[in-house]
Design an enzyme around this catalytic site. Structure first.
Site, PDB file in Angstrom:
ATOM      1  CB  ILE B  11      84.142  40.408  85.067  1.00  0.00           C
ATOM      2  CG1 ILE B  11      82.442  40.121  86.033  1.00  0.00           C
ATOM      3  CG2 ILE B  11      83.927  39.623  84.096  1.00  0.00           C
ATOM      4  CD1 ILE B  11      82.512  41.434  86.564  1.00  0.00           C
ATOM      5  CB  SER B  33      88.994  31.010  78.986  1.00  0.00           C
ATOM      6  OG  SER B  33      89.712  31.968  79.313  1.00  0.00           O
ATOM      7  NE  ARG B  34      93.151  35.842  74.728  1.00  0.00           N
ATOM      8  CZ  ARG B  34      92.902  37.105  74.671  1.00  0.00           C
ATOM      9  NH1 ARG B  34      93.607  37.002  73.351  1.00  0.00           N
ATOM     10  NH2 ARG B  34      92.931  37.816  74.917  1.00  0.00           N
ATOM     11  CE  LYS B  87      79.669  46.521  83.508  1.00  0.00           C
ATOM     12  NZ  LYS B  87      80.651  47.646  83.339  1.00  0.00           N
ATOM     13  CG  ASP B 165      84.269  49.079  81.922  1.00  0.00           C
ATOM     14  OD1 ASP B 165      84.250  48.097  81.230  1.00  0.00           O
ATOM     15  OD2 ASP B 165      84.242  48.561  83.069  1.00  0.00           O
TER      16      ASP B 165
END
Lengths: 305, 305
Positions: B11, B33-34, B87, B165
């Site tokens: 996303i 971020s990983r 969200k 979701d």
């Protein structure tokens, strides 16, 4: 002040009727119920009939199961009556928000009651904990559903909450005695294979101060019944037992004074009506909704009454 | 204004990065971020490292799955950064309430975004419905989980919401276009035998004006994908299709103007930061929690990606 009771079942007969009878504030002026009634009090089976016959009843107390409650509550607010709700205040959070908005608009008092918060040990426990550094909170709420809800199939139907029906009492105390709000970080919910609501649940909460907060609810407890909250702090330990009715601090019993839970609820309702105020705290129901939302479901043996 | 993105997954790459790149308000100054990163932008794997290295980044946008989000959000608010949440804003309602209180206390802006509310047809739909008598609302949100969440096992883990979701996008539009709030009156949730979240759901809502309001969510839809809301009123019918992107009234297409959903979200965030304001509407997540609380669970065939 005149009051009517809607839903004359076990909780109404055991708690509401005696509390109103003993109250200096209230006179039980009517009941509405499909089957139940109270001796000497005008009994109706239709809410509309009662409302039409008793324009002088300014306050109504609802003791119905959560699912049908909203429709009665909405009608009562529309009729300009003050409203007292047994716990939980509704079957969904959104309907509780809607009722709150309606009551504010209609200018009536709305009281979402949590009777366990009125247990004798709760206020002194909150006061003792205030300002103390909390390290661990362990909630143990284990009882026998066959003894406390004999044959009440609705507790296992959708919206009936299952073991959260007593568990929400523990959550209402937990949210009252902790100064800092917790939130659920994980849970396991045990659903009997043939049922829609859990018969047991283990909950873990995140605490802003890093305390370990957990709750174990179980409806399969025979023998001794357990309704306890133990709190370890950096400066001593506290233990609420008997559903908040008994309090000990560092092993020493503290004997709080005061009336029972329901007489206090009715005294508070009288205060709210006189002050033109409302009291709607949805935190306990929100934690239950969070548990259904976030909990891991496990299937366990079928349950029958 | 400088902004950082935390969680560089699908996303973020598809929506957030291009929206920030095209924005006159924002400069992407770091990522955390990983595994993911954005070309030409300093990349970190530790939030604390990024915060220490970039005291000039005043705003952070979180694109993580809901379960780990709270811990990042809390750390960011404590570090005095404004915060934008993908969200749903959290894994539980209570943690969202906690974040709201923390942000207010810290004096930072918190924006719980609902990207579907920014779809081009939503605002004109709300305006057209305003003042009209609503008779029926039918939400149909059916898509193929294998296409939109390929291999994302977390959507079926506790807290992953399952079909809610995408369904929460529909609920975010529903709660935006209806002037009067609805509440869930009943639901069926279909859980695959091997999964913790539902793959389909049917919802019914009570509407203060008596309209019939229902929603059908399904993640098993192959072929054409459907994201539609149809509203019948006493004076005409409205249809939102393509997730709110297209609007027709009485069969006639209305072509709304404006940017895409994510550019609008980032423009709103800039407004909030400049105004020192927050925007946290939990109604969509509350409806989802209500569905888990009140819905009837049914078990359906196992699902595997």
């Amino acid at each position: 002040m005149k009051i009517a009771l809607v839903g004359i079942g076990k909780i109404a007969q055991d708690q509401h009727v005696p509390a109103i009878a003993a109250s200096p504030d209230w006179e039980l002026a009517a009941t509405v119920s499909r089957a139940g009634s109270v001796e000497g009090v005008p009994a109706y089976t239709s809410l509309a009939d009662m409302l039409a016959a008793h324009p002088d009843i300014g306050t109504v107390s609802l003791c119905l199961p959560p699912v049908p409650r909203f429709f009665y509550a909405r009608e009562l607010i529309a009729a300009g009556r003050h409203l007292m709700l047994e716990k939980p205040p509704g079957a969904t959070l959104s309907e509780c928000h809607a009722l709150e908005a309606m009551a504010a608009e209609a200018g009536v008092s709305l009281f979402a009651t949590w009777h366990s918060r009125e247990a004798a040990g709760v206020a002194p426990a909150r006061d003792w904990l205030s300002g103390r550094e909390i390290r661990r909170v362990t909630v143990t709420w284990k009882e026998d559903v066959r003894r406390w809800h004999p044959g009440q199939e609705w507790v296992f139907e959708p919206g009936g909450l299952g073991v959260f029906d007593p568990g929400i009492n523990a959550l209402s105390i937990l949210t009252e005695i902790l100064a800092q709000p917790v939130h659920l970080s994980g849970a396991e919910l045990l659903f009997p294979q043939n049922r829609q609501t859990p018969i047991a649940a283990d909950l873990r909460f995140a605490h802003p101060g890093g305390a370990e907060v957990s709750a174990a609810f179980d409806w399969r407890q025979t023998g001794p019944q357990t309704w306890e909250i133990a709190v370890e702090t950096a400066s001593g330990a506290l233990r609420l037992t008997e559903g908040g009715g008994k309090l000990s601090v560092n092993g020493e019993d503290i004997a709080p004074e005061g009336e029972g839970e329901y007489p206090r609820l009715y005294a508070r309702m009288a205060e709210l009506v006189r002050a033109g105020a409302s009291n709607v705290d949805l935190a306990p129901l929100r934690h239950v909704a969070d548990a259904f939302l976030l909990g891991r479901r496990e299937t366990v043996a079928p349950f029958d009454f």
